[in-house]
Scaffold this motif. Structure first.
Motif, PDB file in Angstrom:
ATOM      1  N   ILE A  92      80.374  56.449 106.333  1.00 29.08           N
ATOM      2  CA  ILE A  92      81.443  57.400 106.669  1.00 29.08           C
ATOM      3  C   ILE A  92      81.059  58.755 106.072  1.00 29.08           C
ATOM      4  CG2 ILE A  92      83.896  57.951 106.499  1.00 29.08           C
ATOM      5  CD1 ILE A  92      83.343  55.378 108.048  1.00 29.08           C
ATOM      6  N   LEU A  93      80.891  59.739 106.938  1.00 28.52           N
ATOM      7  CA  LEU A  93      80.496  61.079 106.510  1.00 28.52           C
ATOM      8  C   LEU A  93      81.692  62.018 106.604  1.00 28.52           C
ATOM      9  CD1 LEU A  93      77.111  61.297 108.431  1.00 28.52           C
ATOM     10  CD2 LEU A  93      77.476  60.611 106.074  1.00 28.52           C
ATOM     11  N   ASP A  94      81.959  62.749 105.548  1.00 26.39           N
ATOM     12  CA  ASP A  94      83.009  63.769 105.529  1.00 26.39           C
ATOM     13  C   ASP A  94      82.347  65.126 105.713  1.00 26.39           C
ATOM     14  OD1 ASP A  94      85.046  61.937 105.011  1.00 26.39           O
ATOM     15  OD2 ASP A  94      84.734  62.053 102.851  1.00 26.39           O
ATOM     16  N   PHE A  95      82.732  65.803 106.784  1.00 29.01           N
ATOM     17  CA  PHE A  95      82.154  67.107 107.121  1.00 29.01           C
ATOM     18  C   PHE A  95      83.197  68.204 107.001  1.00 29.01           C
ATOM     19  CE2 PHE A  95      79.438  64.294 109.679  1.00 29.01           C
ATOM     20  CZ  PHE A  95      78.193  64.759 109.300  1.00 29.01           C
ATOM     21  N   LEU A 105      78.054  68.832 104.731  1.00 30.28           N
ATOM     22  CA  LEU A 105      78.372  67.451 104.407  1.00 30.28           C
ATOM     23  C   LEU A 105      79.052  67.441 103.041  1.00 30.28           C
ATOM     24  CD1 LEU A 105      78.142  64.430 105.087  1.00 30.28           C
ATOM     25  CD2 LEU A 105      75.912  64.444 103.953  1.00 30.28           C
ATOM     26  N   LEU A 106      80.331  67.088 103.021  1.00 28.55           N
ATOM     27  CA  LEU A 106      81.086  67.104 101.769  1.00 28.55           C
ATOM     28  C   LEU A 106      80.900  65.823 100.967  1.00 28.55           C
ATOM     29  CD1 LEU A 106      84.457  68.556 103.091  1.00 28.55           C
ATOM     30  CD2 LEU A 106      82.629  69.782 101.923  1.00 28.55           C
ATOM     31  N   ASN A 107      80.966  64.699 101.648  1.00 22.79           N
ATOM     32  CA  ASN A 107      80.911  63.420 100.964  1.00 22.79           C
ATOM     33  C   ASN A 107      80.397  62.365 101.932  1.00 22.79           C
ATOM     34  OD1 ASN A 107      81.248  61.505  98.986  1.00 22.79           O
ATOM     35  ND2 ASN A 107      83.458  61.333  99.233  1.00 22.79           N
ATOM     36  N   SER A 108      79.868  61.299 101.387  1.00 22.28           N
ATOM     37  CA  SER A 108      79.426  60.187 102.225  1.00 22.28           C
ATOM     38  C   SER A 108      79.723  58.874 101.521  1.00 22.28           C
ATOM     39  CB  SER A 108      77.940  60.313 102.549  1.00 22.28           C
ATOM     40  OG  SER A 108      77.194  60.430 101.367  1.00 22.28           O
ATOM     41  N   LYS A 109      80.296  57.949 102.259  1.00 24.96           N
ATOM     42  CA  LYS A 109      80.573  56.620 101.716  1.00 24.96           C
ATOM     43  C   LYS A 109      79.497  55.682 102.247  1.00 24.96           C
ATOM     44  CE  LYS A 109      85.514  57.283 101.395  1.00 24.96           C
ATOM     45  NZ  LYS A 109      86.834  56.878 101.860  1.00 24.96           N
ATOM     46  N   SER A 123      69.744  62.675 101.325  1.00 25.02           N
ATOM     47  CA  SER A 123      68.916  63.859 101.620  1.00 25.02           C
ATOM     48  C   SER A 123      68.492  63.852 103.092  1.00 25.02           C
ATOM     49  CB  SER A 123      67.711  63.923 100.701  1.00 25.02           C
ATOM     50  OG  SER A 123      66.860  62.822 100.919  1.00 25.02           O
ATOM     51  N   LEU A 124      68.262  62.682 103.658  1.00 19.52           N
ATOM     52  CA  LEU A 124      67.935  62.598 105.094  1.00 19.52           C
ATOM     53  C   LEU A 124      69.115  63.066 105.947  1.00 19.52           C
ATOM     54  CD1 LEU A 124      66.068  59.166 105.286  1.00 19.52           C
ATOM     55  CD2 LEU A 124      65.076  61.437 105.583  1.00 19.52           C
ATOM     56  N   LEU A 125      70.302  62.667 105.559  1.00 23.82           N
ATOM     57  CA  LEU A 125      71.489  63.094 106.306  1.00 23.82           C
ATOM     58  C   LEU A 125      71.684  64.605 106.212  1.00 23.82           C
ATOM     59  CD1 LEU A 125      73.922  60.205 105.333  1.00 23.82           C
ATOM     60  CD2 LEU A 125      72.949  60.641 107.596  1.00 23.82           C
ATOM     61  N   ARG A 126      71.503  65.155 105.023  1.00 23.28           N
ATOM     62  CA  ARG A 126      71.661  66.611 104.843  1.00 23.28           C
ATOM     63  C   ARG A 126      70.604  67.389 105.631  1.00 23.28           C
ATOM     64  NH1 ARG A 126      73.646  65.186  99.659  1.00 23.28           N
ATOM     65  NH2 ARG A 126      75.759  65.958  99.433  1.00 23.28           N
TER      66      ARG A 126
END
Length: 158
Positions: A92-95, A105-109, A123-126
């Motif tokens: 779950i990505l908070d944008f 990207l604020l937070n990721s679960k 880092s891959l997601l960012r």
């Protein structure tokens, strides 16, 4: 005759109340407007230029999420990820999309197994967000506004 004059005079004095105009302050108008204001809704969702051809608000929201999900998925497919066990996780990505169109990207679960197997997943997601096309911010009442949303990303590695 005197009684009629007194009656007319009293009627005239008491009827002045009907012509008084109520003054409403700007604070009262502002408070009424703020109570009817829907804070969690925007007039136009954040979007990409490829979503301009879509007309409805719901379809534009779906188009934005689809392009974002597809972009992240494509980026992760191009990366070489080596794992020792299978991963089937929903991240779950908070944008946040800022007023100027910056996607952050604020937070990721992320499940602990996924983090253990892919320690550089954050880092891959960012870095996947760095190569996104231009994002146009959400609009509310003609003004660009910050918006936050959550996006689920399914990760399956065999």
């Amino acid at each position: 005759m005197k009684q009629i004059c007194i009656f007319i005079l009293i009627t005239m004095l008491s009827s002045c109340e009907y012509f008084k105009v109520k003054k409403t302050s700007s604070e009262t108008i502002l408070n009424e407007e703020l109570q009817t204001f829907k804070w969690n809704e925007v007039d136009t969702y954040p979007t990409f230029s490829t979503c301009d051809s879509v007309s409805s608000k719901l379809e534009k929201d779906h188009c934005f999420e689809t392009i974002l999900t597809h972009h992240i998925h494509s980026y992760l497919l191009n990366e070489t990820i080596i794992v020792s066990q299978d991963i089937d996780d929903t991240i779950i990505l908070d944008f946040q999309v800022s007023k100027d169109g910056t996607l952050t990207l604020l937070n990721s679960k992320i499940d602990s197994v996924t983090l253990q197997e892919i320690p550089n997943i954050k880092s891959l997601l960012r870095s996947s967000l760095d190569s996104l096309p231009e994002v146009f911010p959400a609009i509310k009442r003609g003004q660009h506004v910050n918006t936050q949303f959550k996006l689920p990303i399914i990760i399956k590695v065999n």
